[in-house]
Write a protein that holds these residues in place. Structure first.
Motif, PDB file in Angstrom:
ATOM      1  N   SER A  10      -5.294   0.112  -1.637  1.00  4.83           N
ATOM      2  CA  SER A  10      -5.463  -1.195  -2.285  1.00  4.83           C
ATOM      3  C   SER A  10      -4.502  -1.348  -3.458  1.00  4.83           C
ATOM      4  O   SER A  10      -3.985  -2.447  -3.711  1.00  4.83           O
ATOM      5  N   GLU A  11      -4.236  -0.249  -4.176  1.00  2.00           N
ATOM      6  CA  GLU A  11      -3.281  -0.302  -5.284  1.00  2.00           C
ATOM      7  C   GLU A  11      -1.868  -0.538  -4.763  1.00  2.00           C
ATOM      8  O   GLU A  11      -1.074  -1.244  -5.384  1.00  2.00           O
ATOM      9  N   GLU A  12      -1.558   0.065  -3.613  1.00  2.00           N
ATOM     10  CA  GLU A  12      -0.244  -0.135  -3.006  1.00  2.00           C
ATOM     11  C   GLU A  12      -0.061  -1.591  -2.580  1.00  2.00           C
ATOM     12  O   GLU A  12       0.990  -2.195  -2.805  1.00  2.00           O
ATOM     13  N   LEU A  13      -1.116  -2.174  -2.002  1.00  2.00           N
ATOM     14  CA  LEU A  13      -1.022  -3.556  -1.536  1.00  2.00           C
ATOM     15  C   LEU A  13      -0.867  -4.549  -2.689  1.00  2.00           C
ATOM     16  O   LEU A  13      -0.289  -5.619  -2.510  1.00  2.00           O
ATOM     17  N   LYS A  14      -1.394  -4.208  -3.857  1.00  2.00           N
ATOM     18  CA  LYS A  14      -1.228  -5.092  -5.014  1.00  2.00           C
ATOM     19  C   LYS A  14       0.254  -5.292  -5.329  1.00  2.00           C
ATOM     20  O   LYS A  14       0.664  -6.362  -5.790  1.00  2.00           O
ATOM     21  N   LYS A  15       1.059  -4.263  -5.082  1.00  2.00           N
ATOM     22  CA  LYS A  15       2.495  -4.365  -5.332  1.00  2.00           C
ATOM     23  C   LYS A  15       3.156  -5.348  -4.374  1.00  2.00           C
ATOM     24  O   LYS A  15       4.249  -5.838  -4.628  1.00  2.00           O
ATOM     25  N   ASN A  22     -10.715  -6.551  -2.402  1.00  2.00           N
ATOM     26  CA  ASN A  22     -11.844  -5.614  -2.455  1.00  2.00           C
ATOM     27  C   ASN A  22     -13.157  -6.290  -2.829  1.00  2.00           C
ATOM     28  O   ASN A  22     -14.223  -5.676  -2.747  1.00  2.00           O
ATOM     29  N   ALA A  23     -13.095  -7.558  -3.232  1.00  2.48           N
ATOM     30  CA  ALA A  23     -14.322  -8.302  -3.528  1.00  2.48           C
ATOM     31  C   ALA A  23     -15.065  -8.693  -2.258  1.00  2.48           C
ATOM     32  O   ALA A  23     -16.225  -9.137  -2.318  1.00  2.48           O
ATOM     33  N   CYS A  24     -14.419  -8.547  -1.106  1.00  2.00           N
ATOM     34  CA  CYS A  24     -15.019  -8.921   0.180  1.00  2.00           C
ATOM     35  C   CYS A  24     -16.306  -8.128   0.418  1.00  2.00           C
ATOM     36  O   CYS A  24     -16.354  -6.912   0.223  1.00  2.00           O
ATOM     37  N   TYR A  25     -17.381  -8.834   0.842  1.00  2.72           N
ATOM     38  CA  TYR A  25     -18.625  -8.122   1.203  1.00  2.72           C
ATOM     39  C   TYR A  25     -18.941  -8.295   2.690  1.00  2.72           C
ATOM     40  O   TYR A  25     -20.084  -8.190   3.122  1.00  2.72           O
ATOM     41  N   LEU A  53     -10.673   0.031   3.570  1.00  5.38           N
ATOM     42  CA  LEU A  53     -10.903   1.434   3.913  1.00  5.38           C
ATOM     43  C   LEU A  53      -9.632   2.280   3.803  1.00  5.38           C
ATOM     44  O   LEU A  53      -9.698   3.508   3.868  1.00  5.38           O
ATOM     45  N   GLY A  54      -8.497   1.621   3.696  1.00  3.19           N
ATOM     46  CA  GLY A  54      -7.235   2.349   3.593  1.00  3.19           C
ATOM     47  C   GLY A  54      -6.764   2.935   4.907  1.00  3.19           C
ATOM     48  O   GLY A  54      -6.112   3.985   4.934  1.00  3.19           O
ATOM     49  N   LEU A  55      -7.085   2.260   6.025  1.00  3.65           N
ATOM     50  CA  LEU A  55      -6.688   2.745   7.349  1.00  3.65           C
ATOM     51  C   LEU A  55      -5.276   2.241   7.674  1.00  3.65           C
ATOM     52  O   LEU A  55      -5.080   1.332   8.478  1.00  3.65           O
ATOM     53  N   LYS A 110       8.587  -4.749  -4.052  1.00  5.69           N
ATOM     54  CA  LYS A 110       7.745  -4.178  -5.110  1.00  5.69           C
ATOM     55  C   LYS A 110       8.378  -4.223  -6.500  1.00  5.69           C
ATOM     56  O   LYS A 110       7.667  -4.279  -7.505  1.00  5.69           O
ATOM     57  N   TYR A 111       9.694  -4.203  -6.552  1.00  2.00           N
ATOM     58  CA  TYR A 111      10.356  -4.101  -7.849  1.00  2.00           C
ATOM     59  C   TYR A 111      11.396  -5.217  -8.004  1.00  2.00           C
ATOM     60  O   TYR A 111      12.519  -5.120  -7.496  1.00  2.00           O
ATOM     61  N   LEU A 112      11.009  -6.264  -8.705  1.00  2.00           N
ATOM     62  CA  LEU A 112      11.890  -7.410  -8.909  1.00  2.00           C
ATOM     63  C   LEU A 112      13.206  -7.021  -9.579  1.00  2.00           C
ATOM     64  O   LEU A 112      14.265  -7.544  -9.189  1.00  2.00           O
ATOM     65  N   PRO A 113      13.214  -6.117 -10.597  1.00  2.00           N
ATOM     66  CA  PRO A 113      14.497  -5.734 -11.203  1.00  2.00           C
ATOM     67  C   PRO A 113      15.489  -5.169 -10.193  1.00  2.00           C
ATOM     68  O   PRO A 113      16.700  -5.403 -10.318  1.00  2.00           O
ATOM     69  N   ALA A 114      15.003  -4.442  -9.185  1.00  2.00           N
ATOM     70  CA  ALA A 114      15.902  -3.890  -8.166  1.00  2.00           C
ATOM     71  C   ALA A 114      16.519  -5.018  -7.349  1.00  2.00           C
ATOM     72  O   ALA A 114      17.722  -4.998  -7.044  1.00  2.00           O
ATOM     73  N   PHE A 115      15.721  -6.003  -7.011  1.00  2.00           N
ATOM     74  CA  PHE A 115      16.208  -7.157  -6.247  1.00  2.00           C
ATOM     75  C   PHE A 115      17.245  -7.930  -7.062  1.00  2.00           C
ATOM     76  O   PHE A 115      18.318  -8.279  -6.553  1.00  2.00           O
ATOM     77  N   LEU A 116      16.930  -8.200  -8.325  1.00  2.00           N
ATOM     78  CA  LEU A 116      17.850  -8.953  -9.176  1.00  2.00           C
ATOM     79  C   LEU A 116      19.155  -8.188  -9.394  1.00  2.00           C
ATOM     80  O   LEU A 116      20.236  -8.791  -9.438  1.00  2.00           O
ATOM     81  N   THR A 117      19.058  -6.879  -9.526  1.00  2.00           N
ATOM     82  CA  THR A 117      20.260  -6.056  -9.687  1.00  2.00           C
ATOM     83  C   THR A 117      21.163  -6.194  -8.470  1.00  2.00           C
ATOM     84  O   THR A 117      22.385  -6.339  -8.590  1.00  2.00           O
ATOM     85  N   ALA A 118      20.548  -6.158  -7.275  1.00  2.00           N
ATOM     86  CA  ALA A 118      21.330  -6.309  -6.046  1.00  2.00           C
ATOM     87  C   ALA A 118      22.002  -7.678  -5.995  1.00  2.00           C
ATOM     88  O   ALA A 118      23.169  -7.797  -5.597  1.00  2.00           O
ATOM     89  N   MET A 119      21.288  -8.716  -6.417  1.00  2.00           N
ATOM     90  CA  MET A 119      21.856 -10.072  -6.410  1.00  2.00           C
ATOM     91  C   MET A 119      23.034 -10.173  -7.376  1.00  2.00           C
ATOM     92  O   MET A 119      24.059 -10.797  -7.061  1.00  2.00           O
ATOM     93  N   VAL A 120      22.914  -9.559  -8.551  1.00  2.00           N
ATOM     94  CA  VAL A 120      23.992  -9.583  -9.544  1.00  2.00           C
ATOM     95  C   VAL A 120      25.206  -8.802  -9.035  1.00  2.00           C
ATOM     96  O   VAL A 120      26.355  -9.230  -9.204  1.00  2.00           O
TER      97      VAL A 120
END
Length: 351
Positions: A10-15, A22-25, A53-55, A110-120
């Motif tokens: 779930s922490e990975e998906l937040k990225k 996870n509020a789902c019941y 469940l992290g499957l 996951k990492y906007l600075p990496a994307f922006l660096t590539a664009m620059v």
């Protein structure tokens, strides 16, 4: 063999943009209101549970995240504000990263600075290239045209073919699906129909206008690509081709401008949680149409020579689009969704 649980999933998906799933019941409201959910294709409830469940392996084998067109009804009616529609979008981003052998899709999501660096870096590369040819317009136009051809072939061969093979291996082979070889040919109709029309999106309640806009945009984009790459729009003197290019670029700009307006206003559930990848995709496509239109207009009025900056802007947008957004951004959803429908058709046929 039992699937492994990943408690940190779930922490990975937040990225990737998930919001509060996870509020789902497990009430099932999302599945009940989804106009695309059936007894054979049940979502988003199943994907919410697998994610909670992290499957990961089960999710990777599934094509269901791609069969969702995010009309937003599930999120609107969720009593726990678990945002199941946004979860499905996040899973599509996550799956894109899993298919991509380079790892760049996941990095950029996951990492906007990496994307922006590539664009620059791409912008700097365009300026370096322009300076290396002494800013000569004729050479800029010629080499820009050659770049389009080369980029299309290279991205397709180096990025998309390996990634689609990985997708096929994960969702068909590893899923244990065995079908007659001829099925891969008989199912091609589904690939092309969904690629060009995304016809299942019409079945989403209240989604008909957005579906129509998307279909027109797909045809306009592919047509402009053909017109610029194979008919050499910027150099041709054929009146039909010139007018055709104007119309195609105008359609792209008008429709994408409407998409940008929707994301600013956030009136639809789809646009309430826009991520950087969503914004860059639609804005850069809008800029593609706009700058292409004016480059050709300046050519027709014979003023591009004194306004080379316009072509430099267009070339920058084009190169960023071709090298970053198309192979590693949201554009890939168009490709993976089409092949997901194709693989789903294959999976539905048993030996």
């Amino acid at each position: 063999m039992a699937s492994k649980l990943n408690p940190t999933f779930s922490e990975e998906l937040k990225k990737y943009g998930s919001v509060n799933f996870n509020a789902c019941y497990n009430c099932g409201t999302c599945t009940a209101v989804c106009s695309l959910s059936t007894t054979d294709i049940s979502f988003p409830r199943e994907m919410v549970r697998l994610s909670a469940l992290g499957l990961e392996d089960e999710i990777k084998k599934s094509l269901k995240p791609w069969e969702c067109y995010y009309c937003g009804e599930c999120t609107t009616h969720c009593p726990q504000t678990a945002n199941p529609g946004e979860l499905m979008m996040s899973l599509r981003r996550w799956l894109t990263a899993k298919y991509d052998w380079t790892g760049l899709s996941g990095l950029f999501y996951k990492y906007l600075p990496a994307f922006l660096t590539a664009m620059v870096l791409v912008f700097a590369g365009v300026l370096f290239f322009a300076n290396s040819v002494n800013w000569e317009l004729e050479r800029l136009l010629h080499l820009g045209h050659m770049f389009e051809r080369t980029a299309i072939a290279t991205v397709f061969v180096v990025i998309f073919i390996p990634n689609l093979l990985r997708m096929w291996y994960i969702t068909v082979v590893k899923a244990g699906v065995k079908v007659p070889f001829k099925t891969y040919f008989t199912a091609l109709n589904d690939l092309f129909v969904h690629m060009f029309t995304q016809k299942r999106a019409r079945d989403c309640d209240g989604n008909h206008f957005r579906w129509l806009e998307h279909m027109i945009l797909v045809f306009a984009y592919l047509a402009l690509l053909f017109t610029t790459v194979f008919l050499n729009w910027f150099s041709t003197e054929n009146l039909f081709v010139i007018v055709l290019g104007y119309l195609e670029s105008a359609f792209i700009f008008i429709i994408t401008a409407d998409f940008v307006k929707d994301r600013i206003q956030k009136k639809q559930m789809l646009t309430k949680n826009s991520k950087p990848s969503d914004w860059f995709f639609v804005i850069w496509l809008m800029l593609m149409g706009l700058t292409a239109f004016f480059v050709r207009l300046f050519i027709d009025f014979n003023i591009l020579e004194t306004s080379k900056w316009l072509y430099i802007i267009h070339l920058t947008v084009l190169v960023q689009w071709a090298l970053i957004i198309v192979p590693f951004g949201k554009w890939t959803h168009f490709l993976y969704r089409s092949f997901a429908m194709y693989f789903a058709k294959i999976n539905s046929v048993k030996k």
